[in-house]
Every structure is written in structure tokens, then in C-alpha cells.
Design a protein around this motif. Structure first.
Motif, PDB file in Angstrom:
ATOM      1  N   VAL B 281     -26.392  11.359   0.593  1.00 35.55           N
ATOM      2  CA  VAL B 281     -25.964  10.218   1.390  1.00 35.55           C
ATOM      3  C   VAL B 281     -24.509   9.939   1.022  1.00 35.55           C
ATOM      4  O   VAL B 281     -24.006  10.459   0.038  1.00 35.55           O
ATOM      5  CB  VAL B 281     -26.844   8.976   1.092  1.00 35.55           C
ATOM      6  CG1 VAL B 281     -28.256   9.200   1.558  1.00 35.55           C
ATOM      7  CG2 VAL B 281     -26.826   8.641  -0.386  1.00 35.55           C
ATOM      8  N   ALA B 282     -23.828   9.121   1.839  1.00 35.35           N
ATOM      9  CA  ALA B 282     -22.401   8.852   1.580  1.00 35.35           C
ATOM     10  C   ALA B 282     -22.294   7.881   0.420  1.00 35.35           C
ATOM     11  O   ALA B 282     -22.084   6.675   0.602  1.00 35.35           O
ATOM     12  CB  ALA B 282     -21.736   8.295   2.834  1.00 35.35           C
ATOM     13  N   GLU B 283     -22.460   8.441  -0.765  1.00 34.45           N
ATOM     14  CA  GLU B 283     -22.462   7.630  -1.989  1.00 34.45           C
ATOM     15  C   GLU B 283     -21.166   6.819  -2.059  1.00 34.45           C
ATOM     16  O   GLU B 283     -20.081   7.339  -1.846  1.00 34.45           O
ATOM     17  CB  GLU B 283     -22.591   8.569  -3.194  1.00 34.45           C
ATOM     18  CG  GLU B 283     -23.297   8.000  -4.404  1.00 34.45           C
ATOM     19  CD  GLU B 283     -24.778   7.727  -4.167  1.00 34.45           C
ATOM     20  OE1 GLU B 283     -25.141   6.549  -4.159  1.00 34.45           O
ATOM     21  OE2 GLU B 283     -25.556   8.689  -3.992  1.00 34.45           O
ATOM     22  N   LEU B 288     -23.569   2.596   3.228  1.00 37.14           N
ATOM     23  CA  LEU B 288     -24.753   2.804   2.393  1.00 37.14           C
ATOM     24  C   LEU B 288     -25.171   1.492   1.719  1.00 37.14           C
ATOM     25  O   LEU B 288     -26.361   1.210   1.574  1.00 37.14           O
ATOM     26  CB  LEU B 288     -24.487   3.887   1.343  1.00 37.14           C
ATOM     27  CG  LEU B 288     -25.727   4.288   0.535  1.00 37.14           C
ATOM     28  CD1 LEU B 288     -26.760   4.973   1.409  1.00 37.14           C
ATOM     29  CD2 LEU B 288     -25.360   5.184  -0.636  1.00 37.14           C
ATOM     30  N   GLU B 289     -24.160   0.698   1.320  1.00 34.94           N
ATOM     31  CA  GLU B 289     -24.479  -0.598   0.722  1.00 34.94           C
ATOM     32  C   GLU B 289     -25.283  -1.447   1.705  1.00 34.94           C
ATOM     33  O   GLU B 289     -26.244  -2.119   1.334  1.00 34.94           O
ATOM     34  CB  GLU B 289     -23.186  -1.337   0.338  1.00 34.94           C
ATOM     35  CG  GLU B 289     -22.457  -0.723  -0.852  1.00 34.94           C
ATOM     36  CD  GLU B 289     -23.351  -0.540  -2.069  1.00 34.94           C
ATOM     37  OE1 GLU B 289     -24.092  -1.488  -2.402  1.00 34.94           O
ATOM     38  OE2 GLU B 289     -23.346   0.573  -2.659  1.00 34.94           O
ATOM     39  N   ARG B 290     -24.893  -1.383   2.968  1.00 33.25           N
ATOM     40  CA  ARG B 290     -25.608  -2.153   3.997  1.00 33.25           C
ATOM     41  C   ARG B 290     -27.040  -1.636   4.143  1.00 33.25           C
ATOM     42  O   ARG B 290     -27.976  -2.417   4.298  1.00 33.25           O
ATOM     43  CB  ARG B 290     -24.864  -2.056   5.335  1.00 33.25           C
ATOM     44  CG  ARG B 290     -23.457  -2.699   5.276  1.00 33.25           C
ATOM     45  CD  ARG B 290     -22.679  -2.425   6.547  1.00 33.25           C
ATOM     46  NE  ARG B 290     -23.392  -2.869   7.726  1.00 33.25           N
ATOM     47  CZ  ARG B 290     -23.461  -4.123   8.160  1.00 33.25           C
ATOM     48  NH1 ARG B 290     -22.799  -5.055   7.494  1.00 33.25           N
ATOM     49  NH2 ARG B 290     -24.143  -4.447   9.227  1.00 33.25           N
ATOM     50  N   ALA B 298     -32.981   0.625  -3.684  1.00 31.40           N
ATOM     51  CA  ALA B 298     -31.799   0.789  -4.524  1.00 31.40           C
ATOM     52  C   ALA B 298     -31.073   2.092  -4.199  1.00 31.40           C
ATOM     53  O   ALA B 298     -29.864   2.175  -4.214  1.00 31.40           O
ATOM     54  CB  ALA B 298     -32.189   0.766  -5.997  1.00 31.40           C
ATOM     55  N   SER B 299     -31.861   3.151  -3.904  1.00 26.88           N
ATOM     56  CA  SER B 299     -31.214   4.394  -3.488  1.00 26.88           C
ATOM     57  C   SER B 299     -31.938   4.924  -2.251  1.00 26.88           C
ATOM     58  O   SER B 299     -32.923   5.642  -2.357  1.00 26.88           O
ATOM     59  CB  SER B 299     -31.234   5.427  -4.606  1.00 26.88           C
ATOM     60  OG  SER B 299     -32.537   5.529  -5.120  1.00 26.88           O
ATOM     61  N   PRO B 300     -31.456   4.504  -1.083  1.00 23.67           N
ATOM     62  CA  PRO B 300     -32.121   4.901   0.168  1.00 23.67           C
ATOM     63  C   PRO B 300     -32.096   6.416   0.335  1.00 23.67           C
ATOM     64  O   PRO B 300     -31.139   7.073  -0.066  1.00 23.67           O
ATOM     65  CB  PRO B 300     -31.271   4.238   1.249  1.00 23.67           C
ATOM     66  CG  PRO B 300     -30.399   3.262   0.544  1.00 23.67           C
ATOM     67  CD  PRO B 300     -30.237   3.738  -0.853  1.00 23.67           C
TER      68      PRO B 300
END
Lengths: 249, 398, 286
Positions: B281-283, B288-290, B298-300
Motif C-alpha cells: 500500500v502507499a505507505e 492511506l491515513e484516511r 491500523a494496517s489496512p
């Protein structure tokens, strides 16, 4: 009293198939009996029914005063009845010695002792003891097959066409062997195409036609009976029957 | 009216936030209908519910901000049961009854392959997270994009990573699979461009030992070996590489060289230093925060991130097109995903900018979301790790 | 040249491991007269039984004995309940039933242990080298165990009463029955010992790699090919076939690539069936 008594025996290969249709015969202790008849009369089938390779549909088979119809082949062998089939009667992939050992499978304690006895009696087997049985000649194979049957010290030997496929000379030798076995006390019931020779060495005989014992009697009597000769023996005169018999005895 | 209806097909229907602002609702025409078709049951069962939830959250935000082209958006969610038959039935319902203009989130490649023809024939736009190369090769006439990297992208990145480690002579050991030949061609191409050389071998993944295969590979004298198999065969390969005394670099797929493999081999020096890679994912991205907030995770997982992107892209494409049909989405989706413009990470900001006449360039939670003509993503982040003392340690996300 | 020698050595090692289950398969065929494809599931079962025993602290030999006993018992049970009742209808129904019971076993193992891979906790050591030829001490050890098992099997067939009666029954079941050898007993013995060997084979093959529910399925074709090549029903044939298949599979890696390894088995079966259906050694049980 008879060693083997067969009465009203019926049976065959499949459910619908009845090759033996009400056959009866007896074999006394120490007796040689021939079973003759045309092709397809059911002679071999009768032996297989008695030996337990085929399961009788109906009828009685008494051996040593015990009902054995329906027992399995290993159980019947255990009682002292040895059947030597016409074909595939040795374990081709095993050595002569191993074949004898398998012949004595039921009588383990006696195996070694009897093998030595048979080697003395049939020196050919001693010579070939390490050879695979499939390498033996036809006559040698029949000797081995009978020797295997003897490993079990039977009271009765059932022989299915022991001379089939042998040269006349080998057949004659084999008849000699059969007679000498009989003299040792083993009763023999033998199916033979070589009817005249068989009658020559037998005490009594049965003529099996269409699954039934049509005639029975003294072997010599049957051999000279014109109807029997016409029907099953090719109609020609017996080749010096009595003489032959004398030679063999 | 937030309605959650789980019937026989576990239909998840959310006409989200219609009550949030009743005055707006009265002012509008019929809602715009889009759909998720995710697995709520079956092998994809762990992923589908969160995917649908995040898509609904995006729709809710957009509606709260006034909708698209002055209309409310209604999200219809169906279950494909991770099963092509169920997927086709659900898609028929979405297309024929609900008359949605876009279907998003199909997960299993088999489901996507079965549903795609219904979509392009009915001019419904399809966004998928399935990875099989064959999917974008379907004659979909542009009605399909996917956010999961395909073989080309994955293997190209693997090759570039090996080059970055200074490996000039690379060797690929790959089992007999649909991607085997393609992987070899791609890696050979990558190393040729960089002036290196490449050898390869396709092996049978049913063998219990690869001694001869490895003898042959080592005769090539590779600096690095790419083991592109699955866990069982890679275990045997790694053991045999160790036995053979190979001391060069090794790279494997993270789905194969995982903790299970390390535990299985049970001897750390055998796997010491082995590199792994996987699409990421786009760490660190704001998108990603959204997604983290919307999903509560916590980590989609990548699929949830991808369906977030699907929903944003579809809604912005409608706004650019000033039309809400599947064809409108098809013709305009690349206008908001690539080609420069104001960077946005969500549809609400994007829709405002579009309304103000600005060009936008969406970068999402799964990556930059730039598509080629076939509908494959051009780029995404990969996560590289290295096994040290039996544990995977992060090398980089790039 | 080196690589050819190395491939030959590798082939001999994998051939020795393959020979153990191949003997079991062919011995069962010789006596029971149908190809028992449940060896796939039984090999897996043996591998897992041995794995559990090894993990519980038994040494390799002890674990092999456990693999033998469990695989043999389960194989015997399957033969009695599922396969032998069908042999009367012909070899094909029994063979098909055995494919099914192999699948059942595979899935029972899956149910008990899951799909994940497991490895025997043996240390992995760097290979030894003699010149350019390398070999692993562990593989040599495994190979030596396999050869010892084979020797034991042949000694039992050659010298023991049970072994001889099994050969007699395989050679000529009717005559064996006439000699007092109970066909039922020999059949049960063949099922037990044959499947026990298959179970040990599964464990031996798993020792150096890893095991999962598909372990047996992966080697089924090679076992079958080895038995057919040597002559179905012939134990020495199975050994010869296993070594030839092992070497051919390694040579195929050099010649046409590893991906075509499976073709070696099929090709061997095709050649044998069209040129010499009785196999290299025919049907000699011994």
C-alpha cells in the motif's frame, strides 16, 4: 468303507453354468481310479469341486468320513487330499526346492525330511533344486508337481491329466511313477485323456458323460467294453493292453 | 437512512447519509448509483466486508459535502461469495435492476473474469483488485481498470531491485506456471538494459530435491537468484542452495518466502540474507491515513486501500465528464488519475477542484493510480524486506 | 561431464528413495492384482506419522517403524473395506476406488495437520565435495537406509516362510491355495507390508525436503512409472525401474529442462506399454 465318496455333485464355473450335473463316485483307500470321458464331460471340473477350488452347488463330498463340500482349498489340503492341476501346477518363478517347500507348507516340521526323501526318489529334482521351475521340461514339471503334492503326505492324490502334452515315452514313465506312488499307499483319482493307458494302470474307472458318471466298473472290463471303446476310446483295439499293464506293474 | 440488509445474498445496501442533510436531498434528482461487488463469504470473506465498508464511507463523505454534480450518490453492495456463479448473478442484479454505472472491488480473478463481459456489454465500468495478467487482456473496450500490479510490474520491480543490489548476473528459478515464461522474458529484458546477463530455468514444483537444477543454475555463476516459486518448492530450493554452498543473493516473493518458510526450514543460516518483495500500500500517504480511519484498521490490506481508490476515482471521473454513465467514467477516469494537476487524495477535495475548473491528479492509498491503455496500473509501491536472524526486516518501501 | 556424473549420483539417490514405495506398490499388485493408487494418500500418511514420531523424539529408524506400522494398518484397512470387495468386478473398479480412498486419506491428513508445510527437524549441512562432485552426508544416510530396507525386503522374500508364501501366491494363487496357503492371509500381509513400505517411502522422501498433504500425490506418477517400467508385480523390476526413473528424471533436467520431468514418467509408461508391456523384468515376483 471308501476314502472319498462323491454323490449327486453339481457345480461349475459361473452361477448359471453347471458342468457337473449329479456326478457320483467313490475311491477306496489305496485304490487307483480313472475318470475318463469325452472332452467337456466335466472331468476336470469335478476334481476342482472336490478339491475346493470351485464351490459345489449341491451334493455331498465325503473324505475320511467328513463332509468337505464347501470347505476351502487350504482346509481340504490340510485333511490329506492333494490336487495336482493339469496346467500351472508348479510355481514357475520359484526354484525346485522352494516349490517343494511350498508343497509342504502345511507340514512344516516334516518339510526337510520329506524333501530329502523326494530327492532320493527323484534324483532329477535334486539335480535341479536351484533351478527355477519354469526351466523344467514338461515331464520334469509333472514330476515336480506330484512331488509337491507328496510333500503333504496325502492319503488321496487327484491328478488332472498328468500326461497331457508329454511325449509317449515321458507319459509312459509318468504312469510308472503314478503306479509306484500308489504302491506306496496313496490312493489316486486320475482324469486322463490317454484313456487306454489310464485304464491299464487303474483298478476301477468311471466314464463321465455330460457331468454324470454314466458307467463304472473294473478298469479292464471297461477297456474291453465295445460301447465304451466306440464312444470314448476311438474304437480301435487296445494296444496290447494287458501286456502294457504287466510291464508297468 | 442507513440501512444494512443482509439477505440470502447478503446484500449490503447503504443509501448513505441521505438523512444527513435533508434540505439537500429535497433539492436533488434521483441518486447516482454505483456498486461494490466484493466477497463477503468464501476465500475472500476476510476482505470483502471491510472493502464494502470503506467504499460506503467514501460515499458518505461525498454526500455530506453535497454529492456529485448536485446529486446524491447511492452505493449498492452485493456479495460475490468468491464464486463466479454467484458473482454473475449479483452483477446481473446490479446492472439490470439497480442500473449502477460502476461496479467496484471484484476480488477473485475467476469472479472478475466472469463478471467483466457483463460489464463491458452493458457499458458498466468495472474496477477490480484481481491480479491475473489475463484480465486486462480481455476485450473490455476500456470498461475495466485494476489497481493490483500484474506480472510485468511485479517482475520488473524485482529485476530492478536485484540491479540495485549490484547483481549483474541474475538467474531466475521459476516453477511451471502461467507467469513463468513471461517472468523470465521480463527479467532478461531488465538485466539486458542494465548491461547484465540473465539465465533461467523453469522447474517442476513437485520435486523433492533440486540438486541437479541447482547444479545447472550455479554453472551460470549468478550474483543473485530470483526464486519465483511458492512456499513448498522454495523451501526445497533454499535448502539445496545452502547445501550447494551458494553464497550469492537470493530474492523471493514475500508470499512464498514468509515466516512459515523460515520456521519450516528451522535453521536461520539457511535463509539468512534472503530478500523478499511484495506490492505495498502507499505507505506514508495521506490517503492511506484516511483509509486507516475509515476502516478502523491500523494496517489496512491492499484490497481495502484499492477499493477506497476505486470509489474516489469513479466519483471524480463522473464530475469531470459531467455525466454519470459507465461510458462517461471510462472516457474520463484517466483525466483525474494522471497527466498532472492538483494532487488530491480524496474525492471531496477533488470534486471541489473540478468544480472550480482545475485539473486534478489523484494519488490513492494503494499507489499513484496511473493506468495504461489496457487498464493496468503503471506503478505502485513495493515493500522489500530481508531475512535477518530468522526475522523479516524492512529494507525499503519504494 | 562433471554435471552428468553429478546428475547420475543425484538420480541414484532419488531412485533409491523411490524404490522403497515402488516395491510396496508392485508387491501389492502381484498379490492383489490391481494397481492400488491409494499409495498417494498412504505415502502422505506415512510421512506424517513418521514426522509426529520424529518430533516426539524418536530417531529416524524408530520413526520409520512408526510410519511403516501406521501406513500398513491404514492401507490394510482400506484394502479390506474399500478395494478388495471390488476386485471381483475387475481391476479397474478397485483401481478407481483406490484413487478415491487416496484422496480421502490426503484430506484426512489435511484435516488433522492443515495445509502447511512441515519439515523434519534435521540439521541442514553444506555438502561434501570429492573433486567437482558434491554430495550431502544426510542424503547418503537416507540412501543407505533405503538400501537397507530393500535388502531386508528381499531377504524376507527369499528366506522366510511368509516371504516365500507371498511369492507363491503372487505366482499362482490357485496352486498356493491348494498347498494350504490361505489367500486371505497372504493378501492381508501384502496390503500391510506393501503399504508399510509406501509409508516409509513417503517419510524417506520427506526427510530431505518437506511434507504436506500433497507429498504422496507428487510422487505417485514416479512410483507407478517405476513399477510399470520394471514389470508390474516384480520387486527387482521395481528397484530397477526406480533407479532408471530417478536417473532419467535428473537427466531430463539437463536435456529438456526440469519442467518436463513429469513427462519422463509418462514417457516411460508409454514406451513400456507399446514395446514391452510386461516391463523390463516381466512378472517375476522375485
Amino acid at each position: 468303507m471308501s476314502l472319498l465318496e462323491v454323490a449327486d455333485l453339481r457345480g461349475g464355473y459361473g452361477a448359471a453354468d453347471e458342468v457337473v450335473r449329479g456326478a457320483g463316485l467313490t475311491v477306496g483307500a489305496g485304490e487307483i481310479v480313472a475318470l475318463i470321458g469325452p472332452n467337456g464331460a466335466g472331468k476336470s471340473t469335478l476334481l476342482k469341486l472336490v478339491a475346493g477350488l470351485l464351490r459345489p452347488r449341491a451334493g455331498r463330498v465325503r473324505f475320511k468320513d467328513r463332509e468337505i463340500a464347501g470347505l476351502t482349498a487350504p482346509d481340504i489340503s490340510r485333511l490329506g487330499l492333494s490336487f495336482v492341476p493339469q496346467e500351472r501346477n508348479v510355481f514357475g518363478t520359484m526354484t525346485v526346492a522352494e516349490n517343494l517347500e511350498m508343497g509342504g507348507f502345511l507340514d512344516r516340521a516334516e518339510t526337510h525330511h520329506r524333501m530329502e526323501g523326494l530327492y532320493t526318489r527323484f534324483p532329477m529334482l535334486a539335480d535341479k533344486r536351484r533351478a527355477a521351475a519354469r526351466t523344467l521340461s514338461g515331464g520334469q514339471r509333472q514330476i515336480l508337481a506330484m512331488a509337491m503334492a507328496l510333500m503333504n503326505a496325502p492319503l488321496l492324490l487327484l491328478l488332472d491329466e498328468p500326461t497331457a502334452g508329454l511325449s509317449p515315452r515321458a507319459a509312459e514313465e509318468l504312469f510308472g511313477t503314478i503306479v509306484s506312488l500308489n504302491q506306496g499307499g496313496v490312493a489316486i483319482l486320475m482324469v486322463e485323456q490317454n484313456a487306454l493307458e489310464a485304464l491299464a494302470v487303474s483298478a476301477r474307472a468311471y466314464v463321465l458323460v455330460q457331468g454324470r458318471a454314466e458307467r463304472q466298473g473294473e478298469a479292464a472290463e471297461l477297456a474291453s467294453d465295445p460301447t465304451v471303446r466306440d464312444l470314448f476310446l476311438g474304437g480301435s483295439a487296445p494296444p496290447m493292453l494287458s501286456q502294457n499293464r504287466g510291464d508297468l506293474r | 437512512m442507513n440501512r444494512l440488509a443482509i439477505g440470502r445474498r447478503a446484500a449490503l445496501l447503504s443509501g448513505v447519509a441521505a438523512v444527513a442533510n435533508p434540505s439537500v436531498l429535497r433539492a436533488q434528482a434521483d441518486p447516482i448509483k454505483i456498486a461494490t461487488l466484493t466477497p463477503l463469504t468464501g476465500a475472500g470473506g476476510p476482505y470483502g466486508p471491510v472493502m464494502a465498508k470503506v467504499a460506503a464511507a467514501v460515499v458518505e463523505e461525498v454526500n455530506a459535502a453535497g454529492g456529485v454534480l448536485g446529486r446524491k450518490v447511492q452505493l449498492v453492495s452485493e456479495d460475490d461469495q468468491t464464486n463466479p456463479d454467484a458473482g454473475v448473478r449479483a452483477a446481473r442484479k446490479l446492472i439490470d435492476v439497480d442500473k449502477v454505472s460502476a461496479i467496484m472491488g471484484t476480488w477473485a480473478s475467476a469472479v472478475t473474469t466472469a463478471v467483466a463481459p457483463l460489464c463491458w456489454e452493458s457499458k458498466t465500468f468495472l474496477c477490480t483488485v484481481s491480479g491475473a495478467d489475463s484480465i486486462t487482456l480481455l476485450p473490455h473496450q476500456g470498461y475495466l481498470v485494476r489497481t493490483q500490479p500484474n506480472t510485468l510490474l511485479q517482475v520488473t520491480r524485482a529485476g530492478e531491485f536485484l540491479l540495485s543490489l549490484g547483481a549483474k548476473k541474475t538467474y531466475t528459478l521459476v516453477p511451471q506456471t502461467p507467469f513463468a515464461q513471461r517472468s523470465i522474458e521480463i527479467l532478461a529484458e531488465v538485466s539486458k538494459k542494465a548491461g547484465g546477463s540473465h539465465g533461467s530455468q523453469i522447474y517442476d514444483d513437485k520435486k523433492t530435491t533440486y540438486r541437479t537444477e541447482i547444479d545447472q543454475a550455479l554453472r551460470f555463476g549468478p550474483d543473485a537468484i530470483f526464486c519465483a516459486g511458492y512456499t513448498p518448492d522454495t523451501i526445497v530450493l533454499l535448502k539445496d542452495l545452502y547445501r550447494a554452498g551458494y553464497k550469492g543473493k537470493i530474492l523471493g516473493q514475500a508470499y512464498a518466502v514468509n515466516q512459515k518458510l523460515v520456521d519450516q526450514i528451522g535453521q536461520n543460516e539457511v535463509v539468512e540474507g534472503v530478500y523478499t518483495f511484495a506490492p505495498s500500500v502507499a505507505e506514508g500517504s495521506t490517503a492511506l491515513e484516511r483509509v486507516k480511519k475509515m476502516s478502523g484498521l491500523a494496517s489496512p490490506d491492499p484490497y481495502t486501500s484499492q477499493v477506497y481508490d476505486h470509489t474516489n476515482m469513479v466519483l471524480m471521473a463522473m464530475a469531470v465528464a459531467k455525466a454519470t454513465t459507465g461510458t462517461a467514467i471510462k472516457d474520463n477516469i484517466r483525466k483525474i488519475t494522471q497527466g498532472g494537476g492538483k494532487p488530491v487524495d480524496n474525492a471531496v477535495d477533488g470534486l471541489k477542484a473540478i468544480a472550480a475548473g482545475e485539473k486534478v491528479d489523484y494519488a490513492g492509498a494503494s499507489g499513484p493510480c496511473d493506468f495504461d491503455d489496457k487498464g493496468d496500473i503503471l506503478d505502485c509501491k513495493f515493500r522489500y524486506e530481508q531475512i535477518k536472524a530468522g526475522k523479516a526486516t524492512l529494507v525499503k518501501v519504494a | 561431464m562433471t554435471i552428468l556424473l553429478q546428475a547420475l549420483l543425484n538420480g541414484l539417490v532419488s531412485g533409491a528413495l523411490l524404490a522403497v514405495p515402488a516395491i510396496g506398490f508392485t508387491a501389492m499388485f502381484a498379490v492383489l492384482r490391481f494397481p492400488n493408487f491409494s499409495v498417494s494418500g498412504v505415502a502422505t500418511l506415512g510421512a506424517f506419522a513418521g514426522y509426529v514420531a520424529y518430533a516426539a523424539g524418536l530417531q529416524i529408524i524408530g520413526s520409520l517403524a512408526v510410519a511403516f506400522a501406521i501406513a500398513g494398518a491404514v492401507g490394510l484397512f482400506l484394502d479390506r473395506t474399500a478395494h478388495m470387495p471390488l476386485v471381483k468386478q475387475g481391476a479397474l473398479p478397485a483401481a478407481i476406488a483406490s484413487i478415491a480412498s487416496g484422496l480421502v486419506l490426503e484430506n484426512v491428513v489435511r484435516l488433522l495437520f492443515g495445509n502447511e508445510l512441515r519439515g523434519y527437524d534435521r540439521p541442514i549441512a553444506r555438502d561434501l565435495r570429492i573433486g567437482d562432485i558434491r554430495f550431502s552426508p544426510q542424503q547418503l544416510e537416507t540412501m543407505a537406509i533405503a538400501l537397507a530396507i530393500m535388502l531386508a525386503v528381499f531377504a524376507a522374500l527369499a528366506f522366510t516362510r511368509i516371504g516365500k508364501s507371498m511369492r507363491a501366491s503372487a505366482d499362482n494363487p490357485e496352486l498356493a491355495a491348494l498347498k494350504g496357503i490361505r489367500p486371505q492371509r497372504v493378501a492381508m500381509m501384502a496390503s500391510f507390508v506393501g503399504m508399510g513400505l509406501v509409508g516409509m517411502g513417503g517419510m524417506l522422501l520427506g526427510l530431505d525436503s518437506s511434507i504436506d498433504p500433497l507429498t504422496g500425490t507428487r510422487i505417485l506418477l514416479s512410483i507407478f512409472a517405476a513399477a510399470v517400467l520394471g514389470g508390474l508385480g516384480s520387486a527387482p523390476g521395481a528397484v530397477l525401474g526406480a533407479f532408471l526413473i530417478g536417473i532419467a528424471e535428473e537427466a531430463a533436467v539437463l536435456a529438456v529442462g526440469s519442467a518436463y520431468r513429469a513427462a519422463v514418467g509418462f514417457f516411460a509408461i508409454l514406451i513400456v506399454l507399446s514395446l514391452r508391456p510386461r516391463g523390463l523384468l516381466g512378472e517375476r515376483a522375485f
